[in-house]
Design an enzyme around this catalytic site. Structure first.
Site, PDB file in Angstrom:
ATOM      1  N   ASP A   1     109.467  65.372  86.335  1.00  8.21           N
ATOM      2  CA  ASP A   1     109.991  65.319  87.697  1.00  8.21           C
ATOM      3  C   ASP A   1     111.413  65.892  87.763  1.00  8.21           C
ATOM      4  O   ASP A   1     112.253  65.584  86.909  1.00  8.21           O
ATOM      5  CB  ASP A   1     110.011  63.847  88.136  1.00  8.21           C
ATOM      6  CG  ASP A   1     110.305  63.663  89.609  1.00  8.21           C
ATOM      7  OD1 ASP A   1     109.535  64.173  90.426  1.00  8.21           O
ATOM      8  OD2 ASP A   1     111.303  62.997  89.926  1.00  8.21           O
TER       9      ASP A   1
ATOM     10  N   GLU B   1     104.766  66.772  67.097  1.00  5.94           N
ATOM     11  CA  GLU B   1     104.364  65.797  66.063  1.00  5.94           C
ATOM     12  C   GLU B   1     102.960  65.268  66.351  1.00  5.94           C
ATOM     13  O   GLU B   1     102.298  64.741  65.471  1.00  5.94           O
ATOM     14  CB  GLU B   1     105.327  64.599  66.057  1.00  5.94           C
ATOM     15  CG  GLU B   1     106.716  64.894  65.554  1.00  5.94           C
ATOM     16  CD  GLU B   1     107.644  63.698  65.791  1.00  5.94           C
ATOM     17  OE1 GLU B   1     107.161  62.534  65.852  1.00  5.94           O
ATOM     18  OE2 GLU B   1     108.854  63.945  65.941  1.00  5.94           O
TER      19      GLU B   1
HETATM   20  C1  GLC Z   1     110.052  65.042  92.936  1.00  7.39           C
HETATM   21  C2  GLC Z   1     108.795  64.364  93.395  1.00  7.39           C
HETATM   22  C3  GLC Z   1     109.054  63.701  94.715  1.00  7.39           C
HETATM   23  C4  GLC Z   1     110.140  62.681  94.544  1.00  7.39           C
HETATM   24  C5  GLC Z   1     111.385  63.310  93.935  1.00  7.39           C
HETATM   25  C6  GLC Z   1     112.328  62.262  93.436  1.00  7.39           C
HETATM   26  O1  GLC Z   1     110.402  66.108  93.742  1.00  7.39           O
HETATM   27  O2  GLC Z   1     107.749  65.271  93.446  1.00  7.39           O
HETATM   28  O3  GLC Z   1     107.915  63.112  95.254  1.00  7.39           O
HETATM   29  O4  GLC Z   1     110.472  62.094  95.772  1.00  7.39           O
HETATM   30  O5  GLC Z   1     111.076  64.120  92.822  1.00  7.39           O
HETATM   31  O6  GLC Z   1     111.800  61.627  92.309  1.00  7.39           O
END
Ligand code: GLC
Length: 573
Positions: free
Chosen positions: A226, A278
């Site tokens: 993310d 790993e």
């Molecule tokens: C990313 C995710 C989104 C979230 C953001 C903060 O963009 O896809 O849904 O709100 O990160 O974590």
């Protein structure tokens, strides 16, 4: 200079040759499951892991290679689970770790790999580490896990810099110190409930390496990382007047944003890649890295770093054929230079679904703005027709592809969502000015005749399903040979049979106009018509058409309708 094969249909411009490097992901179709909205087995109105396990056979039948699960970890759900309070446990809303293991066993039985979401930029303000930081004094080891700073102004009453939250408002929130006095500020690029970690601190690195191993030990095939471009911030946290999402704006080139794309990020992913290695060659990292401009994406997927990155420029090119051609060429050229496969994507849980976006003739709403009942409404039928064409165009491309749950059903966004039910923090943080991303997160319809269209048999779904969802339910579409779902099945089966994900790409110049785009992948010619009039097709055997009626008959007609894509077998020579 790559040399193009000769075809009678005219000149070709070759940009990518067939890929025979090892690695399952290089051509994989990965299906995003958004657990809250997939299938609710315990009847609480929210999807769960048991629901995913129950429906995995449907995904195997769709013929995808892997699933990617959005977060199901312990979380107060302030940002639908992207606010994690415990990275190594399942939130009771979704089930238990035992439910996770059961799901993994079922996925293995069906030969589906499972990728999970990793959220390393920030956690929840309820995470133990943040609670400890709040209780500890300024300058303590506990505070060093996050980005705390003194405020500006005579009394520290102004935020430390001018950064804006992606969801609206300042990216800083002031805390009350344990003694009750107004205190330091902490950085949150997203909601105030999502404090950013301090990646200048080795303890943060150590913690995430532990998290990686925890899930790798449980058998996951890898991680979707993310906001992978945001972890490290520029030293001194300099002012930034550009867009909060780091995109380019006048005078502020996106790649200069001090909270995105910092060079030190690459060492983090090198370390993670070594950990994955790993566990053998099959575990992967995919970056959610919204980097600008596109060739910089290649920096993320060099052989010692991530395996893949999402291709947001592709998603944002929409049906603009000139832009699409540019993005596809740039992606393949830039990624080939580092030996990485490209990926392609049209929808996810953060953007308006493509069946709805393509229902507008003009520009569709910006990501996160959403659509409400008082906004200009999309043409639902045109949107679904064009969505089928766009998906079929995308799935003929060489490389990997990401699908978002429900796109195989041609689902549109939920538009009639009462304000009181909107849950995306964007809605509240902008005082309702931006409706947020709830529209694309509406729970899926499974069985037309059942309560809640078969999403769950108990409480109402956490977001209301539009009336039209029932007729789009999976069981109803399974029985209609010409349905969107059956088209997706045919596309995915043929993509596998022809090994298109491993193939080549050459533009067929005579069909690359301002209203159509055509490429040759091996001997398969893919042509998309975005214009208003039908097109004459080059000679060749029609393999598949995106428009339902023609898909049914396979009649081999040599016209391509408006808003239609065709796959043809083209004789070489
Ligand atoms: C990313 C995710 C989104 C979230 C953001 C903060 O963009 O896809 O849904 O709100 O990160 O974590």
């Amino acid at each position: 200079m790559l040399e193009a094969p000769a075809v009678s249909a005219g000149p070709l411009t070759l940009v990518h040759t067939a890929d025979d490097a090892p690695g399952w992901w290089r051509s994989a179709v990965i299906y995003q499951v958004y657990p809250r909205s997939f299938r609710d087995l315990n009847g609480d109105g929210v999807g769960d892991l048991a629901g995913i396990t129950a429906e995995l056979p449907q995904l195997a039948r769709l013929d995808v290679d892997a699933v990617w699960l959005s977060p199901f970890y312990r979380s107060p759900q302030k940002d639908a689970g992207y606010d994690v309070s415990d990275y190594c446990d399942v939130d009771p809303l979704f089930g238990t770790l035992a439910d996770f293991d059961t799901m993994m066993a079922e996925a293995a039985r069906l030969s589906l790999r499972v990728i999970v979401d990793l959220v390393p930029n920030h956690c929840s303000d309820q995470h133990a580490a943040f609670q400890q930081a709040l209780a500890a004094p300024a300058g303590s080891r506990e505070r060093e896990m996050f980005i705390f700073r003194e405020g500006r102004g005579a009394f520290g009453e102004e935020p430390p810099n001018n950064w804006q939250s992606h969801f609206g408002g300042s990216a800083w929130t002031r805390i009350t110190e344990p003694d009750g006095a107004p205190g330091q500020w902490y950085l949150h690029l997203f909601d105030a409930s999502q404090p950013d970690f301090n990646w200048d601190n080795q303890a943060v690195h150590d913690e995430f390496e532990r998290v990686l191993r925890f899930w790798l030990d449980r058998g996951v095939a890898g991680f979707r990382v993310d906001v992978a471009h945001a972890l490290v911030k520029a030293p001194g946290l300099p002012e930034w007047g550009g867009r909060a999402d780091g995109g380019s704006s006048d005078g502020y080139p996106g790649h200069e944003a001090p909270m995105f794309g910092q060079p030190a990020l690459h060492d983090i992913y090198r370390a993670w890649r070594r950990i994955l290695a790993e566990y053998g060659p099959d575990r992967i990292l995919c970056a959610e890295a919204n980097v600008d401009p596109l060739p910089r994406l290649a920096d993320w997927v060099r052989p010692d770093q991530m395996h893949q990155a999402f291709n947001f420029p592709y998603l944002h090119a929409g049906l603009d054929v000139r832009r699409l051609r540019g993005v596809i060429t740039d992606s393949l050229v830039a990624l080939d230079a580092v030996g990485a496969p490209s990926t392609w994507v049209l929808s996810n849980h953060d953007v308006v679904r493509h069946a709805t976006r393509f229902g507008y003739d003009g520009p569709a709403p910006r990501d996160g703005d959403g659509i409400g009942i008082f906004d200009h409404q999309p043409d639902v039928v045109a949107g679904r027709t064009r969505a089928a064409a766009a998906s079929m165009f995308m799935l003929g491309l060489p490389g990997g592809a990401y699908l978002y749950q429900g796109e195989e059903l041609g689902l549109p966004d939920g538009i009639d969502i009462p304000d009181s039910q909107r849950q995306d923090p964007t809605f509240a943080r902008t005082g309702g000015e931006r409706l947020g991303r709830d529209g694309c997160r509406v729970p899926l319809p499974w069985r037309a005749a059942e309560l809640h269209a078969g999403f769950g048999s108990g409480q109402a779904p956490w977001l209301p399903q539009p009336e039209g969802f029932r007729e789009l339910a999976r069981d109803a579409q399974t029985d209609q040979p010409s349905s969107h779902l059956n088209l997706y099945r045919r596309i995915l089966a043929m993509r596998r049979e022809l090994d298109l994900g491993r193939g080549s790409l050459a533009w067929l110049e005579s069909w690359c106009t301002d209203r159509s785009l055509a490429y040759l992948n091996g001997t398969t010619l893919v042509v998309m018509n975005v214009g208003r009039d039908p097109l004459e097709l080059p000679p060749g055997l029609v393999l598949l058409r995106s428009s339902p009626a023609a898909a049914e008959t396979h009649d081999g007609g040599h016209q391509l309708g408006s808003g239609e894509t065709v796959w043809l077998n083209l004789p070489l020579g």
